[in-house]
Design a protein around this motif. Structure first.
Motif, PDB file in Angstrom:
ATOM      1  N   ALA A 176       0.879  39.598  36.238  1.00  0.00           N
ATOM      2  CA  ALA A 176       2.339  39.672  36.350  1.00  0.00           C
ATOM      3  C   ALA A 176       3.016  38.340  36.055  1.00  0.00           C
ATOM      4  CB  ALA A 176       2.719  40.133  37.768  1.00  0.00           C
ATOM      5  N   LEU A 177       2.242  37.288  35.789  1.00  0.00           N
ATOM      6  CA  LEU A 177       2.807  35.955  35.618  1.00  0.00           C
ATOM      7  C   LEU A 177       2.844  35.560  34.141  1.00  0.00           C
ATOM      8  CD1 LEU A 177       1.019  34.105  38.564  1.00  0.00           C
ATOM      9  CD2 LEU A 177       3.169  35.410  38.594  1.00  0.00           C
ATOM     10  N   PRO A 178       3.861  34.825  33.726  1.00  0.00           N
ATOM     11  CA  PRO A 178       3.989  34.454  32.303  1.00  0.00           C
ATOM     12  C   PRO A 178       3.122  33.257  31.950  1.00  0.00           C
ATOM     13  CG  PRO A 178       5.808  33.542  33.543  1.00  0.00           C
ATOM     14  CD  PRO A 178       5.016  34.371  34.523  1.00  0.00           C
ATOM     15  N   PRO A 179       2.916  33.021  30.649  1.00  0.00           N
ATOM     16  CA  PRO A 179       2.207  31.813  30.215  1.00  0.00           C
ATOM     17  C   PRO A 179       2.897  30.567  30.771  1.00  0.00           C
ATOM     18  CG  PRO A 179       2.497  33.326  28.382  1.00  0.00           C
ATOM     19  CD  PRO A 179       3.318  33.879  29.510  1.00  0.00           C
ATOM     20  N   GLY A 180       2.090  29.550  31.038  1.00  0.00           N
ATOM     21  CA  GLY A 180       2.624  28.330  31.638  1.00  0.00           C
ATOM     22  C   GLY A 180       2.532  28.327  33.146  1.00  0.00           C
ATOM     23  N   SER A 181       2.209  29.494  33.730  1.00  0.00           N
ATOM     24  CA  SER A 181       1.979  29.545  35.173  1.00  0.00           C
ATOM     25  C   SER A 181       0.657  28.843  35.490  1.00  0.00           C
ATOM     26  CB  SER A 181       1.935  30.992  35.652  1.00  0.00           C
ATOM     27  OG  SER A 181       3.192  31.625  35.480  1.00  0.00           O
ATOM     28  N   HIS A 182       0.452  28.561  36.770  1.00  0.00           N
ATOM     29  CA  HIS A 182      -0.769  27.886  37.201  1.00  0.00           C
ATOM     30  C   HIS A 182      -1.399  28.635  38.373  1.00  0.00           C
ATOM     31  CE1 HIS A 182       0.899  24.650  34.753  1.00  0.00           C
ATOM     32  NE2 HIS A 182      -0.220  23.978  34.889  1.00  0.00           N
ATOM     33  N   LEU A 183      -2.715  28.558  38.439  1.00  0.00           N
ATOM     34  CA  LEU A 183      -3.482  29.194  39.509  1.00  0.00           C
ATOM     35  C   LEU A 183      -4.205  28.117  40.297  1.00  0.00           C
ATOM     36  CD1 LEU A 183      -4.870  31.663  40.886  1.00  0.00           C
ATOM     37  CD2 LEU A 183      -6.552  31.604  39.029  1.00  0.00           C
ATOM     38  N   VAL A 184      -4.071  28.169  41.620  1.00  0.00           N
ATOM     39  CA  VAL A 184      -4.725  27.220  42.520  1.00  0.00           C
ATOM     40  C   VAL A 184      -5.629  28.004  43.462  1.00  0.00           C
ATOM     41  CG1 VAL A 184      -4.397  25.405  44.249  1.00  0.00           C
ATOM     42  CG2 VAL A 184      -2.694  25.723  42.427  1.00  0.00           C
ATOM     43  N   ILE A 185      -6.903  27.629  43.508  1.00  0.00           N
ATOM     44  CA  ILE A 185      -7.863  28.311  44.379  1.00  0.00           C
ATOM     45  C   ILE A 185      -8.644  27.274  45.178  1.00  0.00           C
ATOM     46  CG2 ILE A 185      -9.998  29.672  44.444  1.00  0.00           C
ATOM     47  CD1 ILE A 185      -9.008  31.233  42.052  1.00  0.00           C
ATOM     48  N   ALA A 186      -8.842  27.548  46.466  1.00  0.00           N
ATOM     49  CA  ALA A 186      -9.803  26.820  47.299  1.00  0.00           C
ATOM     50  C   ALA A 186     -10.629  27.859  48.037  1.00  0.00           C
ATOM     51  CB  ALA A 186      -9.095  25.897  48.278  1.00  0.00           C
ATOM     52  N   HIS A 187     -11.948  27.682  48.050  1.00  0.00           N
ATOM     53  CA  HIS A 187     -12.854  28.725  48.545  1.00  0.00           C
ATOM     54  C   HIS A 187     -14.127  28.072  49.087  1.00  0.00           C
ATOM     55  CE1 HIS A 187     -15.351  32.302  48.640  1.00  0.00           C
ATOM     56  NE2 HIS A 187     -14.425  33.058  48.073  1.00  0.00           N
ATOM     57  N   THR A 188     -14.641  28.595  50.205  1.00  0.00           N
ATOM     58  CA  THR A 188     -15.910  28.093  50.723  1.00  0.00           C
ATOM     59  C   THR A 188     -17.046  28.492  49.792  1.00  0.00           C
ATOM     60  OG1 THR A 188     -16.188  30.095  52.062  1.00  0.00           O
ATOM     61  CG2 THR A 188     -15.207  28.180  53.137  1.00  0.00           C
ATOM     62  N   SER A 190     -21.404  28.751  49.185  1.00  0.00           N
ATOM     63  CA  SER A 190     -22.724  28.869  49.813  1.00  0.00           C
ATOM     64  C   SER A 190     -23.724  27.905  49.196  1.00  0.00           C
ATOM     65  CB  SER A 190     -23.243  30.302  49.669  1.00  0.00           C
ATOM     66  OG  SER A 190     -23.268  30.691  48.300  1.00  0.00           O
ATOM     67  N   ALA A 191     -23.296  27.119  48.223  1.00  0.00           N
ATOM     68  CA  ALA A 191     -24.212  26.203  47.544  1.00  0.00           C
ATOM     69  C   ALA A 191     -24.821  25.227  48.546  1.00  0.00           C
ATOM     70  CB  ALA A 191     -23.462  25.436  46.455  1.00  0.00           C
ATOM     71  N   ASP A 192     -26.141  25.147  48.549  1.00  0.00           N
ATOM     72  CA  ASP A 192     -26.893  24.213  49.396  1.00  0.00           C
ATOM     73  C   ASP A 192     -26.704  24.473  50.886  1.00  0.00           C
ATOM     74  OD1 ASP A 192     -27.683  22.826  47.034  1.00  0.00           O
ATOM     75  OD2 ASP A 192     -25.780  21.728  47.074  1.00  0.00           O
ATOM     76  N   MET A 193     -26.239  25.656  51.274  1.00  0.00           N
ATOM     77  CA  MET A 193     -26.016  25.940  52.691  1.00  0.00           C
ATOM     78  C   MET A 193     -27.328  26.346  53.364  1.00  0.00           C
ATOM     79  SD  MET A 193     -23.431  28.676  54.516  1.00  0.00           S
ATOM     80  CE  MET A 193     -21.969  27.912  53.819  1.00  0.00           C
ATOM     81  N   ASP A 194     -27.582  25.750  54.502  1.00  0.00           N
ATOM     82  CA  ASP A 194     -28.767  26.088  55.276  1.00  0.00           C
ATOM     83  C   ASP A 194     -28.665  27.532  55.767  1.00  0.00           C
ATOM     84  OD1 ASP A 194     -31.197  25.136  56.915  1.00  0.00           O
ATOM     85  OD2 ASP A 194     -29.884  26.022  58.433  1.00  0.00           O
ATOM     86  N   PRO A 195     -29.714  28.344  55.578  1.00  0.00           N
ATOM     87  CA  PRO A 195     -29.663  29.753  55.987  1.00  0.00           C
ATOM     88  C   PRO A 195     -29.341  29.932  57.469  1.00  0.00           C
ATOM     89  CG  PRO A 195     -31.537  29.373  54.555  1.00  0.00           C
ATOM     90  CD  PRO A 195     -30.959  28.027  54.863  1.00  0.00           C
ATOM     91  N   ALA A 196     -29.840  29.057  58.319  1.00  0.00           N
ATOM     92  CA  ALA A 196     -29.572  29.180  59.753  1.00  0.00           C
ATOM     93  C   ALA A 196     -28.091  28.954  60.041  1.00  0.00           C
ATOM     94  CB  ALA A 196     -30.421  28.194  60.536  1.00  0.00           C
ATOM     95  N   PHE A 197     -27.498  27.991  59.322  1.00  0.00           N
ATOM     96  CA  PHE A 197     -26.070  27.743  59.524  1.00  0.00           C
ATOM     97  C   PHE A 197     -25.250  28.911  59.001  1.00  0.00           C
ATOM     98  CE2 PHE A 197     -21.941  26.212  58.044  1.00  0.00           C
ATOM     99  CZ  PHE A 197     -21.444  25.675  59.223  1.00  0.00           C
ATOM    100  N   ARG A 198     -25.670  29.499  57.864  1.00  0.00           N
ATOM    101  CA  ARG A 198     -24.948  30.651  57.321  1.00  0.00           C
ATOM    102  C   ARG A 198     -24.951  31.807  58.318  1.00  0.00           C
ATOM    103  NH1 ARG A 198     -27.844  31.440  53.137  1.00  0.00           N
ATOM    104  NH2 ARG A 198     -26.623  30.274  51.638  1.00  0.00           N
ATOM    105  N   ILE A 213     -16.496  34.762  54.114  1.00  0.00           N
ATOM    106  CA  ILE A 213     -17.506  35.053  53.090  1.00  0.00           C
ATOM    107  C   ILE A 213     -17.663  33.818  52.205  1.00  0.00           C
ATOM    108  CG2 ILE A 213     -18.096  36.489  51.100  1.00  0.00           C
ATOM    109  CD1 ILE A 213     -16.313  38.666  52.402  1.00  0.00           C
ATOM    110  N   THR A 214     -18.884  33.316  52.104  1.00  0.00           N
ATOM    111  CA  THR A 214     -19.130  32.191  51.202  1.00  0.00           C
ATOM    112  C   THR A 214     -19.637  32.717  49.861  1.00  0.00           C
ATOM    113  OG1 THR A 214     -21.391  31.921  52.021  1.00  0.00           O
ATOM    114  CG2 THR A 214     -19.664  30.644  53.115  1.00  0.00           C
ATOM    115  N   ARG A 215     -19.295  32.005  48.791  1.00  0.00           N
ATOM    116  CA  ARG A 215     -19.725  32.413  47.442  1.00  0.00           C
ATOM    117  C   ARG A 215     -20.254  31.203  46.685  1.00  0.00           C
ATOM    118  NH1 ARG A 215     -15.082  35.952  48.295  1.00  0.00           N
ATOM    119  NH2 ARG A 215     -15.831  38.110  48.169  1.00  0.00           N
ATOM    120  N   THR A 216     -20.994  31.481  45.613  1.00  0.00           N
ATOM    121  CA  THR A 216     -21.558  30.404  44.806  1.00  0.00           C
ATOM    122  C   THR A 216     -20.452  29.753  43.979  1.00  0.00           C
ATOM    123  OG1 THR A 216     -22.000  31.809  42.894  1.00  0.00           O
ATOM    124  CG2 THR A 216     -23.698  31.728  44.615  1.00  0.00           C
ATOM    125  N   PRO A 217     -20.676  28.527  43.528  1.00  0.00           N
ATOM    126  CA  PRO A 217     -19.694  27.892  42.645  1.00  0.00           C
ATOM    127  C   PRO A 217     -19.400  28.740  41.403  1.00  0.00           C
ATOM    128  CG  PRO A 217     -21.232  26.254  43.444  1.00  0.00           C
ATOM    129  CD  PRO A 217     -21.754  27.589  43.896  1.00  0.00           C
TER     130      PRO A 217
END
Length: 260
Positions: A176-188, A190-198, A213-217
């Protein structure tokens, strides 16, 4: 002083991501259940307490960049969280006093505080909405922002509370957004996360309305819909456009900004 009793419609039997975030930032709009959830994580990994501040700092720097260097004067902040110092409209207006901001969140506590904070400000509006229903958000936003001009879509620390198809949700929003718009994302991540901590993290958020929910890069980068984030790319939020060194901990948050 932190809150102990809640107004009608606010559930204080389960931790709220927005209120846990508020507590981590030193705010007072949180309840015992939120403080308990935060302290549970911090006991396992005390360095994660800094992540809330890092994420907030990333949001502030991204908005400053967009309003100043990219010339954006319209912001759609979905999953806005509780009001705190240096909100999006305040940061953006230092560069452009006419900047317009629409905040969206599905937490009733956020709505109550936003109504007080934004009272009398026609260019900063709060909408009750859920990121998992993007078309409803866009439809209501059309009367508040000019979607024929560039918009900054802010999805900071919200997609990691979305279980199904976050990339599809992002696609539907930016369609729904026109060209020139920008997208900003910050997300946890799971890279290098210890299984016990997860596992401990999952248990802590198990009773929350939206579990973390953690995800890979690679999965996070895919949410940019194939567009390459602007320099410095998708990095730890503490390192985005700063010279601050970052020692990886058990939980990391990656952030980036891309031009549509």
């Amino acid at each position: 002083m932190a809150l102990e009793s809640a107004p009608p419609g606010v559930d204080i039997t389960r931790p709220s991501p927005a209120r846990v975030y508020d507590y981590a930032l030193g705010g007072s709009a949180n309840y015992p259940v939120d403080r308990q959830a935060a302290e549970e994580v911090w006991r396992v990994a005390p360095e994660t307490r800094q992540l809330a501040r890092d994420s907030r700092g990333f949001l502030i720097r991204a908005v400053r960049f967009l309003a100043d260097e990219a010339g954006i004067d319209q912001f759609l902040d979905i999953g806005a969280g509780l009001p705190t110092a240096d909100n999006v409209h305040q940061v953006a207006r230092r560069a452009n006093p006419r900047a317009q901001v629409v905040y969206v969140d599905n937490d009733p506590t956020v709505r109550l505080h936003a109504e007080v904070l934004l009272d009398g400000d026609p260019n900063a509006v709060f909408l009750s909405g859920d990121v998992r229903r993007p078309e409803a958000i866009i439809e209501r936003t059309r009367s508040l922002l000019d979607l024929d001009r560039p918009v900054a879509l802010l999805l900071v620390a919200v997609l990691h509370f979305v279980a199904e198809d976050p990339r599809g949700i992002v696609d539907r929003l930016i369609a729904a957004l026109p060209p020139g718009s920008h997208l900003v994302i910050a997300h946890t991540t799971s890279a290098d996360m210890d299984p016990a901590f997860r596992e401990r993290l999952a248990r802590t958020y198990a009773d929350a309305p939206a579990p973390l929910i953690t995800r890979t890069p690679e999965e996070i980068e895919a949410a940019f819909r194939g567009r390459t984030p602007l320099p410095p790319g998708l990095v730890d939020v503490a390192c985005w456009r700063t010279a601050q060194p970052r020692t990886p901990g058990p939980l990391r948050v990656l952030g980036g900004v891309a031009r549509l």
